[in-house]
Write a protein that holds these residues in place. Structure first.
Motif, PDB file in Angstrom:
ATOM      1  N   LEU A  33       0.834  -1.217   0.000  1.00 42.59           N
ATOM      2  CA  LEU A  33       0.000   0.000   0.000  1.00 42.59           C
ATOM      3  C   LEU A  33       0.865   1.262   0.000  1.00 42.59           C
ATOM      4  O   LEU A  33       0.585   2.229  -0.723  1.00 42.59           O
ATOM      5  CB  LEU A  33      -0.916  -0.020   1.228  1.00 42.59           C
ATOM      6  CG  LEU A  33      -1.856   1.189   1.362  1.00 42.59           C
ATOM      7  CD1 LEU A  33      -2.786   1.297   0.164  1.00 42.59           C
ATOM      8  CD2 LEU A  33      -2.662   1.078   2.668  1.00 42.59           C
ATOM      9  N   GLU A  34       1.915   1.260   0.790  1.00 39.95           N
ATOM     10  CA  GLU A  34       2.803   2.429   0.838  1.00 39.95           C
ATOM     11  C   GLU A  34       3.477   2.660  -0.507  1.00 39.95           C
ATOM     12  O   GLU A  34       3.624   3.805  -0.964  1.00 39.95           O
ATOM     13  CB  GLU A  34       3.848   2.234   1.928  1.00 39.95           C
ATOM     14  CG  GLU A  34       3.278   2.340   3.340  1.00 39.95           C
ATOM     15  CD  GLU A  34       4.337   2.126   4.403  1.00 39.95           C
ATOM     16  OE1 GLU A  34       5.473   1.763   4.028  1.00 39.95           O
ATOM     17  OE2 GLU A  34       4.025   2.335   5.602  1.00 39.95           O
ATOM     18  N   ARG A  37       0.962   4.170  -2.780  1.00 36.51           N
ATOM     19  CA  ARG A  37       0.772   5.600  -2.475  1.00 36.51           C
ATOM     20  C   ARG A  37       1.944   6.440  -3.013  1.00 36.51           C
ATOM     21  O   ARG A  37       1.742   7.548  -3.543  1.00 36.51           O
ATOM     22  CB  ARG A  37       0.640   5.811  -0.978  1.00 36.51           C
ATOM     23  CG  ARG A  37      -0.706   5.358  -0.432  1.00 36.51           C
ATOM     24  CD  ARG A  37      -0.740   5.517   1.076  1.00 36.51           C
ATOM     25  NE  ARG A  37      -2.076   5.167   1.595  1.00 36.51           N
ATOM     26  CZ  ARG A  37      -2.369   5.057   2.884  1.00 36.51           C
ATOM     27  NH1 ARG A  37      -1.416   5.291   3.784  1.00 36.51           N
ATOM     28  NH2 ARG A  37      -3.585   4.733   3.256  1.00 36.51           N
ATOM     29  N   HIS A  40       1.476   6.823  -6.562  1.00 41.36           N
ATOM     30  CA  HIS A  40       0.382   7.771  -6.835  1.00 41.36           C
ATOM     31  C   HIS A  40       0.860   9.220  -6.700  1.00 41.36           C
ATOM     32  O   HIS A  40       0.552  10.076  -7.558  1.00 41.36           O
ATOM     33  CB  HIS A  40      -0.767   7.490  -5.858  1.00 41.36           C
ATOM     34  CG  HIS A  40      -1.888   8.462  -5.985  1.00 41.36           C
ATOM     35  ND1 HIS A  40      -1.982   9.621  -5.232  1.00 41.36           N
ATOM     36  CD2 HIS A  40      -2.976   8.461  -6.812  1.00 41.36           C
ATOM     37  CE1 HIS A  40      -3.042  10.283  -5.556  1.00 41.36           C
ATOM     38  NE2 HIS A  40      -3.683   9.592  -6.521  1.00 41.36           N
ATOM     39  N   GLU A  41       1.613   9.504  -5.653  1.00 43.83           N
ATOM     40  CA  GLU A  41       2.138  10.848  -5.451  1.00 43.83           C
ATOM     41  C   GLU A  41       3.083  11.240  -6.576  1.00 43.83           C
ATOM     42  O   GLU A  41       3.086  12.388  -7.040  1.00 43.83           O
ATOM     43  CB  GLU A  41       2.869  10.934  -4.103  1.00 43.83           C
ATOM     44  CG  GLU A  41       1.967  10.889  -2.897  1.00 43.83           C
ATOM     45  CD  GLU A  41       1.045  12.084  -2.830  1.00 43.83           C
ATOM     46  OE1 GLU A  41       1.432  13.189  -3.302  1.00 43.83           O
ATOM     47  OE2 GLU A  41      -0.076  11.929  -2.333  1.00 43.83           O
ATOM     48  N   LYS A  44       1.060  12.012  -9.531  1.00 43.14           N
ATOM     49  CA  LYS A  44       0.330  13.272  -9.314  1.00 43.14           C
ATOM     50  C   LYS A  44       1.237  14.477  -9.566  1.00 43.14           C
ATOM     51  O   LYS A  44       0.845  15.457 -10.215  1.00 43.14           O
ATOM     52  CB  LYS A  44      -0.190  13.323  -7.872  1.00 43.14           C
ATOM     53  CG  LYS A  44      -1.016  14.549  -7.557  1.00 43.14           C
ATOM     54  CD  LYS A  44      -1.512  14.489  -6.122  1.00 43.14           C
ATOM     55  CE  LYS A  44      -2.324  15.733  -5.791  1.00 43.14           C
ATOM     56  NZ  LYS A  44      -2.807  15.702  -4.392  1.00 43.14           N
TER      57      LYS A  44
END
Length: 727
Positions: A33-34, A37, A40-41, A44
């Motif tokens: 999950l980390e 993330r 994802h960052e 982004k």
């Protein structure tokens, strides 16, 4: 039982293994999950950077599009402006040609069209060539009579270039045409100060200034005439003066006639304002420019008559009569001046002779009131005659109106012998010793000659008259000599008394003032003056009854003598005789006080009124001059001494004059009653207790210690021994 226990343990181990396996899976999931993330960052951030880069590129595209559009517009505008400039230049050339042909209307339209072409195309008219379009249009508009529009065009040019010489010159010309003279003056001044102005410009500005001055003069002259017709003579004189100042500001070769006319007009206004002296000066100035201006000469003769210069007035009028070019109206006016001079001199000479008889011989058959009526008739012709003022002052003195007489001769010139005599006599009667001496000083050689003393040390009077000639003009020199001798003695005693007072030698001061009092038996005001000074000495030594007697007698002798009333009010205040003090201060307010003195008296009156409302009783101990607890013997001795000195039957003894004796008797009656009342109260213990209780109550009401000397207890007009300047 053991089997079950064994199974439970195995079951426990199995569960622990499963739990450990679950923890490993959870940890793997957390890590996954980390990582997700973080990815994802990262995506982004990459998206935001890409979006920002896109926007920047898009902005550059828009800017480039706008730049190309602006360039296209600029090229279009430049093309349009170039075409407009070409069309405007064509219009200008056609306008110049039309102007040269004299077709001013067409030229103005073409200049206006050229300006409109440039303005419609977005060109701001700041280029010198464009500014000249406005100047040329302003010239055409002015020629067509559209002066206001022409001025507007010039002002538009001056907003761009404030030193544009042609615009300034044209604007000044427009303002002159519109009679806006102050604005025209400002524009002409700008031209004179501009570094861009050449000699031709300065010459043109000088010509415009000449026109401006003429316009100023004409405007002020017309306005002055209107004001004169409306009887506004102050405004008329001011406007005539303004016109004359304008003429004097610049040399103009052809304005002598105008200046003479303005001077003559101002003479008429000044004569209506009652200022014949300045009017006579204007007449002389006019005659200096034009000796043949007979209108000014007639007015000069009338001015001289009003000033009392009879011989000079007659001479001027006679010159007009003997002049062969004078008109019939001027002849009539000149003859009228001569007739008025003769009539006035006749009235003045008759009045002078009658007044001389009253002064010199004490002739009771002569009525001073009738003499004054005759002088009033003469005053109609010569209202500013020093001689008539002197004789009227003399007449007013004889009927007792001393104050009015003093006003008439207060500025008597030293050449006026009769005026000095009258002024000296009036000053003596008003107790003004210094003014009396000043008036007599020029007459001393003549009076020495009359007394048989050597007068050779001063041969002439103001380098004109000998002592013998002066003596012939002095009515009743014997009485004037007596006044001189008295005043000299009185002044010496006064100064010595003042010095003794300043040294706190009050007994000596009283002795000197008493001696001076004996020399003043012919002047009630002088007696009042020295009684007032004696009162100051007695007050300083706390002899309050004696001080009341002196101040009261001074007020009785001279009811309008403010110094004596101020002294009396101060003593009343110090003795807590508040009702008497209130009445005296109220009487002071209706006398001729200066503004500062009036303010002080009103302040003292307000304070004393509060003490009257508090019902403050008289300070009987201070009145009798005894201590806080006097013995019966001391009280009786003091009472007998004061009662003996101020008994009405003995008050008039040793007085310098009958009027002083009468005043002493009137005052002593009140004082004797006060002394008796004070003794009766202080000699009775019960009465003393009631009196002291009353003072305590009054003290409480007025919030002032009853034994405190008030700050307003002294005379309100300065030092107690100073003479007032007006006395």
């Amino acid at each position: 039982m053991e089997v079950r226990l064994r199974r439970a343990e195995l079951r426990k181990v199995d569960l622990e293994l499963k739990l450990a396996n679950s923890f490993e899976k959870v940890e793997l999931a957390r890590r996954a999950l980390e990582e997700a993330r973080a990815i994802h960052e990262m995506y982004k951030v990459e998206f935001e950077d890409a979006q920002k880069e896109f926007e920047e590129q898009q902005e550059l595209v828009y800017e480039e599009l706008e730049r190309r559009e602006e360039e296209a517009k600029a090229l279009q505008m430049a093309s349009m402006q170039a075409a407009a400039i070409k069309r405007a230049d064509e219009c200008r050339q056609r306008a110049d040609a039309a102007f040269k042909r004299g077709d001013i209307g067409e030229a103005e339209q073409l200049y206006s069209h050229a300006i409109a072409e440039l303005e419609v195309s977005g060109i701001t008219l700041v280029d010198p060539s464009h500014l000249w379009l406005r100047i040329n249009r302003a010239t055409a508009l002015f020629a067509l009579g559209h002066v206001r529009e022409s001025l507007s065009e010039c002002e538009l040019v001056l907003k761009v270039d404030s030193n544009h010489i042609r615009a300034l010159s044209r604007a000044a010309k427009c303002c002159l045409n519109l009679e806006e003279l102050e604005r025209a003056e400002r524009y002409i001044e700008f031209i004179s100060l501009s570094p861009a102005a050449d000699s031709a410009d300065l010459k043109d500005a000088l010509s415009q200034k000449s026109t401006l001055i003429r316009a100023f003069v004409e405007r002020d002259k017309v306005a002055g005439n209107e004001a004169f017709r409306d009887d506004d003579f102050h405004t008329a004189a001011r406007l005539y003066s303004s016109a004359l100042d304008s003429l004097d500001s610049m040399y103009l070769s052809d304005v002598a006639k105008v200046k003479v006319g303005l001077l003559s007009n101002r003479v008429a206004a000044l004569m209506m304002l009652g200022n014949p002296l300045q009017a006579a000066e204007d007449c002389c100035a006019a005659l200096k420019i034009d000796k043949a201006h007979l209108k000014a000469q007639v007015r000069l003769a009338r001015c001289l008559l009003q000033l009392g210069q009879f011989d000079e007035a007659r001479q001027e009028a006679s010159d007009i009569l003997s002049n062969g070019v004078s008109t019939a109206e001027q002849q009539v006016d000149a003859q009228q001046v001569i007739d008025d001079v003769d009539r006035t001199q006749e009235l003045v000479n008759d009045s002078a002779e009658q007044l001389w008889q009253i002064e010199d011989n004490g002739d009771e058959s002569v009525d001073a009131h009738s003499v004054l009526r005759v002088l009033d008739e003469a005053k109609v012709f010569a209202p500013h005659s020093t001689m008539i003022k002197t004789f009227r002052a003399e007449g007013l003195r004889f009927i007792g109106e001393i104050a009015a007489a003093a006003i008439l001769v207060k500025d008597a010139p030293i050449q006026d012998v009769r005026g000095l005599c009258v002024r000296a006599r009036i000053a003596f009667e008003l107790a003004n010793v210094s003014d009396c001496l000043d008036s007599l000083k020029p007459l001393i050689p003549a009076l020495d000659l009359y007394a048989g003393r050597d007068a050779s040390h001063c041969v002439t009077f103001e380098e004109v008259l000998t002592p013998d000639e002066v003596l012939k003009q002095i009515p009743n020199p014997a009485s004037l000599l007596q006044i001189l001798e008295q005043v000299c003695q009185i002044n010496e005693l006064k100064e010595r008394g003042k010095e003794a007072f300043g040294d706190a030698n009050y007994d000596k001061a009283i002795s000197l003032y008493t001696e001076a009092l004996g020399l003043c038996k012919n002047s009630d005001t002088l007696q009042a003056l020295f009684l007032s000074n004696i009162c100051a000495c007695e007050q300083a030594t706390e002899r309050y009854v004696d001080a009341l007697a002196s101040a009261g007698a001074a007020c009785a002798l001279a009811p309008k003598y403010a110094k004596a009333h101020a002294r009396l009010a101060a003593i009343y205040t110090e003795l807590d005789m508040v009702s008497d003090a209130q009445q005296t201060y109220e009487a002071l307010l209706i006398m001729g006080l200066s503004e500062d003195e009036r303010v002080k008296v009103e302040s003292y009156l307000m304070t004393i009124t509060g003490r009257v409302n508090a019902e403050t009783p008289v300070n009987w101990r201070k009145l009798l001059g005894v201590g806080p607890k006097p013995s019966k013997d001391v009280l009786k001795k003091k009472y007998r001494q004061l009662a003996l000195n101020h008994h009405p039957d003995k008050a008039s003894r040793g007085c310098a004059s009958a009027t002083l004796a009468k005043a002493r008797v009137v005052v002593s009656s009140k004082l004797f009653n006060l002394i008796s009342e004070a003794y009766n109260i202080l000699n009775n213990d019960n009465a003393v207790i009631k009196w002291e209780n009353a003072r305590v109550r009054a003290q409480y009401k007025s919030s002032r210690p009853c034994n405190e000397s008030p700050t307003y207890a002294r005379a309100p007009f300065g030092d107690s021994n100073e003479f007032y300047s007006r006395y």
